[in-house]
Motif scaffolding. Structure first.
Motif, mmCIF file in Angstrom:
data_model
loop_
_atom_site.group_PDB
_atom_site.id
_atom_site.type_symbol
_atom_site.label_atom_id
_atom_site.label_comp_id
_atom_site.label_asym_id
_atom_site.label_seq_id
_atom_site.Cartn_x
_atom_site.Cartn_y
_atom_site.Cartn_z
ATOM 1 N N LEU A 9 61.813 14.159 -70.805
ATOM 2 C CA LEU A 9 61.722 14.759 -72.069
ATOM 3 C C LEU A 9 61.530 13.779 -73.203
ATOM 4 C CD1 LEU A 9 62.444 17.158 -74.230
ATOM 5 C CD2 LEU A 9 64.944 16.316 -74.105
ATOM 6 N N GLY A 10 60.492 14.157 -74.046
ATOM 7 C CA GLY A 10 59.920 12.923 -74.790
ATOM 8 C C GLY A 10 60.434 13.075 -76.209
ATOM 9 N N ALA A 17 68.026 17.274 -75.898
ATOM 10 C CA ALA A 17 68.710 16.891 -74.698
ATOM 11 C C ALA A 17 69.773 17.898 -74.159
ATOM 12 C CB ALA A 17 69.073 15.687 -74.793
ATOM 13 N N GLU A 18 70.686 18.137 -75.022
ATOM 14 C CA GLU A 18 71.703 19.029 -74.849
ATOM 15 C C GLU A 18 71.392 20.434 -74.384
ATOM 16 O OE1 GLU A 18 75.229 18.733 -74.463
ATOM 17 O OE2 GLU A 18 74.533 16.562 -74.736
ATOM 18 N N LEU A 20 68.151 21.256 -73.172
ATOM 19 C CA LEU A 20 67.688 21.095 -71.918
ATOM 20 C C LEU A 20 68.554 20.870 -70.580
ATOM 21 C CD1 LEU A 20 64.891 20.937 -70.216
ATOM 22 C CD2 LEU A 20 64.757 18.506 -70.667
ATOM 23 N N LYS A 21 69.557 20.182 -70.821
ATOM 24 C CA LYS A 21 70.788 20.348 -69.694
ATOM 25 C C LYS A 21 71.004 21.782 -69.518
ATOM 26 C CE LYS A 21 72.783 16.126 -71.161
ATOM 27 N NZ LYS A 21 74.235 15.550 -71.944
ATOM 28 N N ARG A 22 71.071 22.624 -70.248
ATOM 29 C CA ARG A 22 71.225 24.280 -70.008
ATOM 30 C C ARG A 22 70.426 24.740 -68.752
ATOM 31 N NH1 ARG A 22 71.621 28.212 -75.281
ATOM 32 N NH2 ARG A 22 72.684 26.520 -76.838
ATOM 33 N N LEU A 23 69.234 24.166 -68.565
ATOM 34 C CA LEU A 23 68.454 24.562 -67.324
ATOM 35 C C LEU A 23 68.847 24.030 -66.053
ATOM 36 C CD1 LEU A 23 64.893 24.916 -68.756
ATOM 37 C CD2 LEU A 23 66.646 26.432 -68.806
ATOM 38 N N GLY A 24 69.799 23.048 -66.194
ATOM 39 C CA GLY A 24 70.184 22.355 -64.988
ATOM 40 C C GLY A 24 69.280 21.555 -64.150
ATOM 41 N N LEU A 25 68.499 21.137 -64.828
ATOM 42 C CA LEU A 25 67.471 20.331 -64.095
ATOM 43 C C LEU A 25 67.708 18.730 -64.415
ATOM 44 C CD1 LEU A 25 64.370 22.138 -65.225
ATOM 45 C CD2 LEU A 25 65.381 22.192 -62.952
ATOM 46 N N GLY A 177 65.393 23.709 -81.791
ATOM 47 C CA GLY A 177 64.447 22.628 -81.587
ATOM 48 C C GLY A 177 63.773 22.566 -80.154
ATOM 49 N N LEU A 178 64.199 23.346 -79.353
ATOM 50 C CA LEU A 178 63.579 23.331 -77.935
ATOM 51 C C LEU A 178 63.534 24.951 -77.394
ATOM 52 C CD1 LEU A 178 62.271 21.634 -75.873
ATOM 53 C CD2 LEU A 178 64.326 21.515 -74.824
#
Length: 195
Positions: A9-10, A17-18, A20-25, A177-178
């Motif tokens: 994640l750039g 970041a929080e 993106l954590k939801r996708l479990g990757l 934001g994402l």
């Protein structure tokens, strides 16, 4: 589809970041170092997309076979950009200007596949309809939530939701934001298994 590739994640945004954590990757954070300057005559959506691609490119500069995510959001009120306020006074001025009006949030997303050189992109438009806000409630809101690092001076995932009359969007995470719905699809398009 490959089970997992190096995912980057750039961004330096803890909000992204929080999300993106939801996708479990498993993923890494890498500061892109992208200058977020305006270009004369550039439309808000074009600016967001240019910066999302630049962030993915910059963060992936020294990587070989990784998927690099870049995202950028531009808030606009009647053609005027709303930056992060960074001060209580500017946050108050932004929210006063937004009172009883509609703010458009252009959230651009780019996934750069360093292995193939391809990039996958998406643009979200979210319209936030503010209710009429009084000076006292704006001050109370800013004191309670301190949204000084958020474009538009609010956090919709918190108390900021009380400032609105309505939100129009396709993905509620885009406003933070994402856009995760689109991101999950772009990652699948790039060959990553999600979920």
């Amino acid at each position: 589809m490959r089970a997992q590739r190096r995912l980057v994640l750039g961004s330096t945004s803890h909000y992204r970041a929080e999300l993106l954590k939801r996708l479990g990757l498993d993923f890494e954070l890498k500061a892109p170092g992208t200058a977020e300057t305006e270009q004369p005559g550039e439309q808000p959506a074009a600016r967001a997309m240019r910066l999302a691609l630049a962030k993915a490119t910059d963060a992936g500069r020294d990587l070989d076979d990784a998927l690099v995510i870049g995202s950028d959001q531009v808030a606009e009120l009647d053609g005027m950009l709303l930056e992060k306020p960074l001060s209580v006074e500017r946050a108050h001025a932004q929210l006063s200007a937004c009172s009883a009006r509609t703010v458009s949030f252009h959230t651009a997303l780019c996934v750069l596949d360093k292995g193939s050189g391809k990039h996958y992109s998406y643009m979200d438009l979210t319209r936030v309809h503010f209710r009429s806000l009084g000076d006292d409630e704006i001050s109370r809101y800013i004191t309670r939530e301190q949204p000084l690092d958020c474009a538009g001076s609010f956090k919709c995932e918190g108390l900021g939701i009380s400032l609105f009359h309505r939100i129009e969007n396709n993905d509620p995470t885009a406003l933070i934001g994402l856009p995760l719905i689109a991101l999950a699809q772009l990652l699948r398009d790039a060959g990553l298994s999600v979920p």
